[in-house]
Design an enzyme around this catalytic site. Structure first.
Site, mmCIF file in Angstrom:
data_model
loop_
_atom_site.group_PDB
_atom_site.id
_atom_site.type_symbol
_atom_site.label_atom_id
_atom_site.label_comp_id
_atom_site.label_asym_id
_atom_site.label_seq_id
_atom_site.Cartn_x
_atom_site.Cartn_y
_atom_site.Cartn_z
ATOM 1 N N GLY A 136 0.809 -1.212 0.000
ATOM 2 C CA GLY A 136 0.000 0.000 0.000
ATOM 3 C C GLY A 136 0.837 1.253 0.000
ATOM 4 N N GLN A 137 2.097 1.113 0.410
ATOM 5 C CA GLN A 137 2.955 2.298 0.475
ATOM 6 C C GLN A 137 3.286 2.828 -0.908
ATOM 7 O OE1 GLN A 137 4.086 -0.641 0.037
ATOM 8 N NE2 GLN A 137 6.236 -0.955 0.438
ATOM 9 N N ARG A 172 12.367 1.685 4.231
ATOM 10 C CA ARG A 172 13.632 1.594 3.513
ATOM 11 C C ARG A 172 13.509 1.547 2.008
ATOM 12 N NH1 ARG A 172 16.739 -3.044 5.425
ATOM 13 N NH2 ARG A 172 15.533 -2.741 7.319
ATOM 14 N N LYS A 213 14.550 10.526 1.018
ATOM 15 C CA LYS A 213 14.747 9.803 2.278
ATOM 16 C C LYS A 213 13.590 8.826 2.434
ATOM 17 C CE LYS A 213 16.672 13.936 4.420
ATOM 18 N NZ LYS A 213 16.524 14.972 5.448
ATOM 19 N N GLU A 226 6.696 6.171 8.245
ATOM 20 C CA GLU A 226 6.470 5.986 9.677
ATOM 21 C C GLU A 226 6.559 7.313 10.424
ATOM 22 O OE1 GLU A 226 8.386 2.085 11.126
ATOM 23 O OE2 GLU A 226 9.600 2.748 9.424
#
Lengths: 290, 750, 158
Positions: B472-473, B514, B706, B710
């Site tokens: 989903g990200q 990441r 970056k 979160e």
């Protein structure tokens, strides 16, 4: 989910006969929004499920007969919340129906089911109490008309006899104006089971009906005929003592995880005062609009 | 020269790759896949947390028509195979004793779901309920029963306690530090659960001389290793299919019931599927609750002198990745500030509860809640503005704010100032309203290894192979944008292949925000390898020195002209066609002497500001405005950045305002399932949400990006709690801030 | 007494006669018997809305409807919204406004939003939030979903 037999009676008489024959081994299916949850979690394991939705006499609908609004037991919350006659005469009920679950739930959940589950948290119960509703039943011994206050015993238990079912809820249309409101406390703003429900109705004679639920084994109604609660000039402090007496039957369970007894009782008082204010205002607005 | 579409390049917000299938119902999650001849599994659990298993009688269950196998501990290899990402402490199925409510003691596989369910109900377990420890206080009581057999942890001085591990980090001399004001409080954070809308689902099937697994898993390669190890198979004989998870949030990182279904599949020779109910997911994954003591030393002008933090995390009965959560989550506990002396002691405390695992924020929100709230308490005591005290102490870019780690890698004050501006910090508010502002920081990945393969096909279309899980990200979209940017392909002509260990190169894991940085760099490197080949082709075709040729955004620049990629590729590949293949690797090696095993690849930084009103009669908190600003380096897809930040905010509002497990004395979870575990709905949102991000292109990822995802969750509770404090004058140090809790605090207000 | 019950139901415009177990929900029959897996299973208590379908013109949680109750009825699932394998305007708006992350709740969200727009062609933000309150999104896309519904409504007004 455990298997069960499914029956689909086409008449009330047939449904009553089935219900009478199977007794506690049968469960009625109207909207199913409570029943199916309990069938799945295993807290109900009936042998027979009797679906009421194919009975012609029980088709959903709201009719006005002789200054009474007759709501068929299978009428869903969506339709009750949207009905202009309900909104005009029984606003607390319209508001209660509008907060039962989500759109999806309100499209299925029926008034008959909400009443007959006899959940102390049932949203429509306080509204039905202040609107002096009557449950119309059919049973092996014929039809009865039970004032709604005499129907509730405790969670899941009503005064219905073996083989008896609710076919309709009748609401007497008041002769004069009434200001009414339904209020509830939940853990979030989105749909939730209520930790306190309250309905308030005030008529032009100054009679106040307050009903509350989720603070004891069954919803409770109390009536103030002195006019004090309906008096818009009386201070909250002046009303507090009388309110306390009207809330005397509140006895929330200490075992609930939804709210503590102290909080429920405190919120009952808050909702009581807020409900009175709103009902008074609505009555005044209705009278002003005459 | 052909026109190259720029839509979908880096910095654009094209439609999500894979989006159409998600809005039409065609997207296949694990539970939507079926295998021929499959069996349906059902777990058998006890209605208690901790019990001694006396006997299990499966005979009635086995007699149910359609039942093919009933598995208990006795049916598995002896000794019981155990697994776990940190400690091999978790048995494939409970043996001897259940350790938490939901710990399965048996499993049934049958031809139909109905048969499996009926049989599971007929497994008769004779058990004796034992006392369970379900709170920090109970677990730390010297007389408490031990959750784990000390034999599981030989040579461990803590093995005879319920403390799995202690983590100590510090610098400076806290005890010698001289402060004008010391503020000390204890804060608690509730046990909450991921509540991914997709319940976890697993399938296993014999596959030639190996096994195939389907799992809604974030780390397919890690799962492959676990299974190869448990089954004694080479990695090449364990094929993990990992369809896009329907929400992960950390809960789908590590192995859960895959070994069990694998053993059942091997036993029966048939595919076995296990789809958890939502209730069962509550009994499979959750966040660690915490009790955090903070002692903060200030100078009179608000300058921080020291932080002294003792954080106890209530982890579950098995470690899962929880101890890493504790160590890594508490590590940046002093915050993004210059703190001359810092001391952090964090303990992983075992209990008879569901094993806690990674959950967005990875242990940081618990400590952030304590430390940021304590900072406010200090500011109030000193009469210093709460924004001002943060700006005064905030680390500046390049400062080694954690002495042995990556220095401050952003202009963090920009995010803080912007958030303050958006919340109208300092402007008057009506009575009953308040504002809060808080910052959060999280150490990014400390190690990493990602490989990507990119294939540029003869028609200019591209296939990217990347082992990230798109839960989903939006990783799929980001990688496609990178490839489109680098190879000049329209976004629609880029396919991203993920989720199959037999096809896609190795990726260590999808965690710690990441993937844009690590896998993104691997994809970028693979694209650059293809660009190098294109340069070689162009040099050959046009007899130009390769060094004089560059490839940029799909344009091949020769000294005298510009060509599209296709204009080089097609003649370069020649009559047989074919393709160009590039491989990329991104590695961040471990640093053995570092307290976390490696320094931060980057920091996630966020500032959240909240305006709220409180109904003092009921305790209802209404968030009237919510501002979140993250430092993301570069937003490769700005819309996805916003979605992740707002999503993190709303998830954080859950644990701030309403979510928590409720246990009974025996350790049973009372509010299992969606009726009594409340998460925010569309009616529970702030009246206004503003999310922005700061871009200085100063990150280690592609184009200066970056990691993010979160950051915006880290300090939600701190900002909300601060606003409630500001509105009411009462500081509440326990979450969630339910109406009842706020009401009680107001009742007790002096 | 536990035999299969034949029912007739129109699913996504196609009339079907199928045999169902009395205790199987509409959700189970759609997913397991008709392979219409677009309708998702999550909470099974009518809280999350992932299993939302339209039954006889109204949206319901298909986990709380027995399949046999749909006998003689008409069911529309997410697979049946767009006629030709394309996207409805609403589905396109979900993608354009960023209403989709993991996607698991989206079939239910789209069904509820589609229903809302049928009832209220130009909904306010409050009406959208109320109309979709029965559909949980743990990715927290509520703001974007609201924007998608507004955009679809606006486009339909043109």
């Amino acid at each position: 989910m455990r298997a069960f037999a499914y029956t689909r009676p086409t008449s009330i008489a047939e449904a009553v006969a089935l219900l009478d024959r199977h007794g506690p081994e049968a469960r009625l299916l109207a909207g199913g929004t409570d029943l199916i949850i309990r069938l799945r979690d295993g807290s109900l394991v009936p042998e027979v499920v009797i679906d009421l939705k194919r009975i012609a006499e029980l088709q959903p609908g709201i009719r006005e007969i002789d200054r009474r609004l007759v709501i068929s037991a299978t009428t869903v919350m969506t339709d009750i919340a949207a009905d202009p006659r309900v909104a005009m005469h029984f606003r607390a009920l319209a508001e209660a129906a509008a907060v039962v679950g989500s759109v999806q739930i309100r499209n299925r959940a029926t008034l008959g089911g909400n009443v007959c589950n006899a959940s102390p948290a049932a949203d429509t119960a306080p509204a039905l109490l202040v609107h002096e509703a009557i449950a119309v039943t059919a049973g092996p011994a014929g039809s009865r008309r039970i004032p709604i206050d005499e129907l509730f015993v405790r969670s899941g238990v009503t005064t219905l006899g073996r083989g008896e079912l609710v076919t309709a809820i009748e609401l007497p249309i008041p002769a004069g104006r009434v200001g009414s409101v339904h209020l509830r406390r939940t853990r979030r703003r989105g749909h939730d089971l209520a930790s306190v429900t309250l309905a308030c109705a005030i008529d032009t004679a100054g009679v106040t009906r307050l009903a509350y639920g989720s603070v004891g084994p069954r919803p409770v109604v109390a009536v103030d005929a002195t006019g004090l609660l309906a008096d818009r000039t009386a201070t909250p402090e002046a009303k507090a003592e009388l309110l306390e007496r009207m809330f005397a039957d509140a006895s929330p369970s200490p075992r609930s995880m939804r709210a503590s007894p102290e909080y429920r009782l405190a919120m009952l008082r808050v909702l009581g005062l807020r409900g009175l204010d709103i009902a008074i205002e609505r009555l005044a607005a209705a009278e002003g609009g005459r | 020269m052909s026109v190259v579409s720029l839509a979908g390049r880096v910095g654009d917000s094209p439609r999500r790759v894979g989006g159409p299938d998600r809005v039409t119902g065609l997207q296949r999650y694990v539970a939507d896949l079926h295998l021929p001849d499959e069996l349906h599994a059902k777990l058998v659990t006890l209605p208690v947390a901790r019990a001694r298993i006396v006997a299990i009688d499966v005979s009635a269950a086995e007699r149910v028509p359609g039942v093919r196998v009933v598995v208990t501990a006795a049916d598995l290899p002896q000794p019981m195979p155990r697994f776990g990402p940190q400690f091999r402490d978790r048995p494939v199925i409970a043996i001897g004793e259940t350790k938490y409510h939901g710990d399965p003691v048996a499993a049934v596989a049958a031809d139909t779901k109905d048969a499996a369910e009926a049989a599971a109900a007929l497994v008769r377990v004779d058990y004796e309920e034992l006392p369970a420890v379900v709170s920090l206080e109970a677990a730390l009581d010297p007389a408490a029963p031990l959750v784990q057999d000390p034999a599981l942890r030989p040579n461990d001085r803590l093995a005879a306690t319920n403390v799995l591990r202690e983590h100590r980090v510090g610098w400076g001399d806290v005890d010698a530090a001289v402060a004008d004001l010391v503020v000390e409080h204890r804060y608690t954070f509730p046990i909450v659960t991921h509540f991914a809308i997709e319940p976890h689902a697993f399938m296993a099937a014999p596959d030639g001389d190996g096994i195939a697994i389907w799992s809604s898993i974030q780390h397919p390669n890690w799962l492959q290793k676990v299974l190869a190890d448990l089954l004694g198979l080479p990695l090449s004989k364990v094929r993990v299919h990992a369809p896009d998870p329907g929400g992960g949030f950390g809960g789908k990182q590590h192995t859960k019931y895959e070994p069990l279904v694998a053993f059942m599949a091997l036993r029966t020779g048939r595919p076995v599927r296990l789809v958890l109910s939502l209730e069962e997911t509550f009994q499979a994954v959750r966040r660690a609750g915490a009790g955090v003591n903070v002692r903060t030393g200030f100078r009179a002008d608000g300058t921080l002198v020291f932080q002294d933090i003792a954080a106890d995390y209530l982890i579950g009965a098995y470690a899962d990745i929880a101890d890493r959560v504790v160590g890594k989550g508490s590590y940046p506990g002093c915050g993004p500030y210059r703190v001359p002396a810092g001391r952090i002691l964090a303990r992983s405390v075992l209990s008879h509860t569901v094993p806690s695992t990674a959950f967005r924020g990875f242990g940081n929100p618990q400590v952030n809640w304590a430390v940021e709230s304590n900072l406010d308490a200090g500011a109030r005591a000193l009469g210093i503005d709460r924004l001002e005290i943060r700006l005064r102490n905030l680390a500046r870019k390049g400062e080694a704010f954690i002495p042995f780690d990556t220095p401050c890698d952003g202009h963090w004050d920009q995010s803080v100032r912007r958030a303050a501006e958006l919340i109208d910090w300092g402007s008057p508010l009506p009575a009953g309203h308040g504002r809060g502002i808080a910052v959060g920081i999280k150490s990014g990945p400390t190690t990493g290894l990602s490989y990507a393969t990119v294939r540029l096909l003869v028609d200019g279309s591209v296939i990217v192979f990347a082992g990230t899980s798109d839960m989903g990200q939006g990783a799929r979209t980001v990688f496609a944008q990178i490839a489109a940017q680098e190879l000049g392909a329209p976004l629609e002509a880029v396919t991203v292949v993920m989720g199959d260990t037999a096809i896609v190169p190795y990726d260590q894991q999808t965690s710690a925000s990441r993937s844009t940085v690590l896998m993104g760099n691997a994809v970028l490197a693979a694209c650059r390898e293809i660009q190098a080949k294109l340069r070689g082709m162009a040099a050959r075709l046009h007899a130009v020195d390769e060094a004089a040729i560059s490839v940029d955004r799909g344009v091949v620049r020769l000294p005298d002209r510009e060509l599209t990629v296709l204009e080089v590729l097609v003649p370069g590949l020649g009559r047989l066609g074919g393709e160009l293949i590039g491989n990329g690797e991104m590695r961040k090696d471990a640093e053995p002497d570092h307290p976390l095993g490696g320094s931060a690849a980057f920091f996630e930084f966020n500032c959240t500001a909240v305006e709220a009103s409180v109904d003092e009669a009921t305790g209802d908190v209404t968030i009237t405005r919510y501002v979140t600003v993250s430092d993301v380096g570069k937003a490769i897809n700005p819309l996805q950045v916003r979605m992740q930040d707002e999503g993190a905010a709303i998830q954080g509002l859950g644990h701030s305002l309403m979510e928590h497990y409720i246990f009974d004395d025996g350790g049973r979870i009372r509010n299992l399932g969606a009726i009594d575990y409340r998460i925010p709905t569309s009616l529970d949102l702030p009246l206004e949400i503003i999310s922005e991000h700061v871009e200085n292109e100063d990150g280690p990822g592609p184009y200066g990006s970056k990691g993010m995802s979160e950051g915006a969750l880290l300090c939600v509770a701190s900002a909300v709690g601060a606003a409630v404090r500001d509105a009411t004058g009462v500081a509440i140090r326990d979450l969630p801030l339910t109406p009842e809790r706020v009401w009680r605090a107001l009742q007790e207000r002096p | 007494m536990n035999g299969m019950i034949p029912i007739q139901v129109i699913v996504n415009g196609r009339a079907r006669t199928i045999e169902v177990a009395a205790h199987h929900t509409l959700l189970e029959v759609l997913r397991d018997d008709l392979q219409l897996t677009g309708t998702k299973e999550c909470c099974l208590v009518g809280e999350c809305g992932a299993c939302t379908v339209r039954l006889d013109g109204r949206i319901v949680d298909s986990c709380l409807v027995l399949a046999v109750e749909a006998d003689g009825g008409e069911v529309t699932t997410v697979e049946g919204l767009a006629p030709d394998g394309g996207l409805t305007r609403l589905q396109g708006s979900f993608l354009d406004e960023g209403g989709v992350q993991c996607g698991f709740c989206i079939p239910g969200q789209v069904m509820a939003a589609d229903d809302l727009l049928r009832r209220v062609p130009s909904p306010s933000v409050a009406e959208i939030q109320d109309g979709l309150a029965g559909n949980l999104c743990r990715c927290g896309c509520y703001g974007q979903i609201t924007a998608a519904v507004l955009a679809a409504a606006k486009a339909d007004q043109r």
